[in-house]
Design an enzyme around this catalytic site. Structure first.
Site, PDB file in Angstrom:
ATOM      1  N   LYS A   1       0.856  -1.186   0.000  1.00 55.44           N
ATOM      2  CA  LYS A   1       0.000   0.000   0.000  1.00 55.44           C
ATOM      3  C   LYS A   1       0.891   1.234   0.000  1.00 55.44           C
ATOM      4  CE  LYS A   1      -3.905   2.192   2.292  1.00 55.44           C
ATOM      5  NZ  LYS A   1      -3.383   3.553   2.047  1.00 55.44           N
TER       6      LYS A   1
ATOM      7  N   ASP B   1       1.575   5.517  -0.646  1.00 55.32           N
ATOM      8  CA  ASP B   1       0.991   6.799  -0.265  1.00 55.32           C
ATOM      9  C   ASP B   1       0.997   7.730  -1.464  1.00 55.32           C
ATOM     10  OD1 ASP B   1      -0.088   8.699   1.349  1.00 55.32           O
ATOM     11  OD2 ASP B   1       1.751   9.179   2.413  1.00 55.32           O
TER      12      ASP B   1
ATOM     13  N   GLU C   1       2.893   2.281   3.422  1.00 53.04           N
ATOM     14  CA  GLU C   1       1.892   2.442   4.478  1.00 53.04           C
ATOM     15  C   GLU C   1       1.401   1.131   5.071  1.00 53.04           C
ATOM     16  OE1 GLU C   1      -0.692   6.362   3.993  1.00 53.04           O
ATOM     17  OE2 GLU C   1      -1.273   4.784   2.625  1.00 53.04           O
TER      18      GLU C   1
END
Length: 283
Positions: free
Chosen positions: A25, A27, A165
């Site tokens: 994940k 950003d 993240e």
């Protein structure tokens, strides 16, 4: 498709039994990129706005893709060895002056030239995505992904300093259904548990709703969500006789500052960072 937030990373059979694809994940700005041949490329934001004019290097890279290719991706900025979300909010001139690199990290393919592939299982779309981008140079790249949960957790920890993240976890058999991810796509956001100083309470002394916290790096955050009843009682007992007169804070509204030191344990998550109260420290 928008993944639902979960507190833990699901096991390989945890999203319907078809297997799970674990993706890093990142950003950035979510973006659906349309390669349109002779027409200018279209970089569609979540709100439907075209981002092409704001990010010319990415638009130019998408323009070189085969006409009809549609990618679901994250538009990211990279500076000083880590992802730099704040750079995406600046002008392109300011980014250029700061030597900021841009990238388009693709995690799904929605269409190939002349073919809508959204109904195919994610595992098949992943193979098509890798094939479509096999000879495509940066700034367009496929996201790092694996079906091995342990490997994904290792990646997440090893790359934490770069600004990764957490993980997005997707059922390998899931079709692409816009705005209907449900529990077949979920996101786990890495958090850190840190100590903080309680600077003030929000609400009454007898029934505080939240606390204003100062982290050791001088960030000041309001604890969220609202304190649980047990936490509120703990805070009320601890702040008795330690509160000053109510004041108006420009960020948090009416608060009661503490007149003595009080330390707490909190978890900090996400961007912008939010703090969740865990407990008061006994020391």
């Amino acid at each position: 498709m928008r993944p639902a937030a979960v507190p833990t990373v699901p096991p390989p059979d945890g999203l319907g039994g078809s297997g799970v694809l674990y993706e890093l994940k990142l950003d950035g700005f979510r973006c659906v990129a349309f390669a349109r041949g002779d027409r200018p490329p279209y970089l569609q934001s979540r709100s439907g706005r075209d981002l092409s004019g704001e990010f010319p290097p990415i638009a130019a890279a998408v323009a070189r893709l085969p006409a009809g290719l549609v990618l679901d991706a994250e538009l990211v900025a990279w500076r000083n060895g880590r992802f730099a979300f704040e750079q995406l909010l600046r002008t392109r001139q300011a980014r250029a002056a700061d030597d900021t690199a841009l990238g388009l990290i693709a995690f799904d393919v929605l269409a190939l030239p002349g073919r809508d592939v959204r109904r195919l299982p994610l595992a098949d779309r992943r193979r098509l995505l890798l094939g479509a981008l096999a000879d495509v140079p940066p700034p367009i790249q496929p996201v790092m992904a694996t079906t091995d949960r342990t490997e994904a957790l290792t990646w997440m920890e090893q790359l934490a300093d770069t600004g990764v993240e957490g993980l997005v976890c997707k059922a390998a058999g899931s079709a692409y259904r816009p705005r209907r991810a449900g529990q077949v796509w979920v996101k786990y956001r890495r958090s850190e548990t840190v100590d903080a100083t309680v600077k003030a309470v929000v609400g009454t002394a007898a029934r505080p709703r939240a606390v204003v916290l100062e982290l050791d790096d001088d960030r000041v955050l309001l604890s969220t969500p609202q304190l649980a009843p047990v936490q509120a009682r703990q805070v009320a007992e601890a702040v008795e006789g330690r509160l000053g007169e109510p004041v108006r804070d420009p960020d948090h509204g009416s608060i009661r500052p503490l007149t003595a030191l009080l330390r707490a344990e909190v978890t900090v998550t996400g961007r912008p960072p939010t703090a969740t109260f865990v407990r008061l420290r006994g020391d």
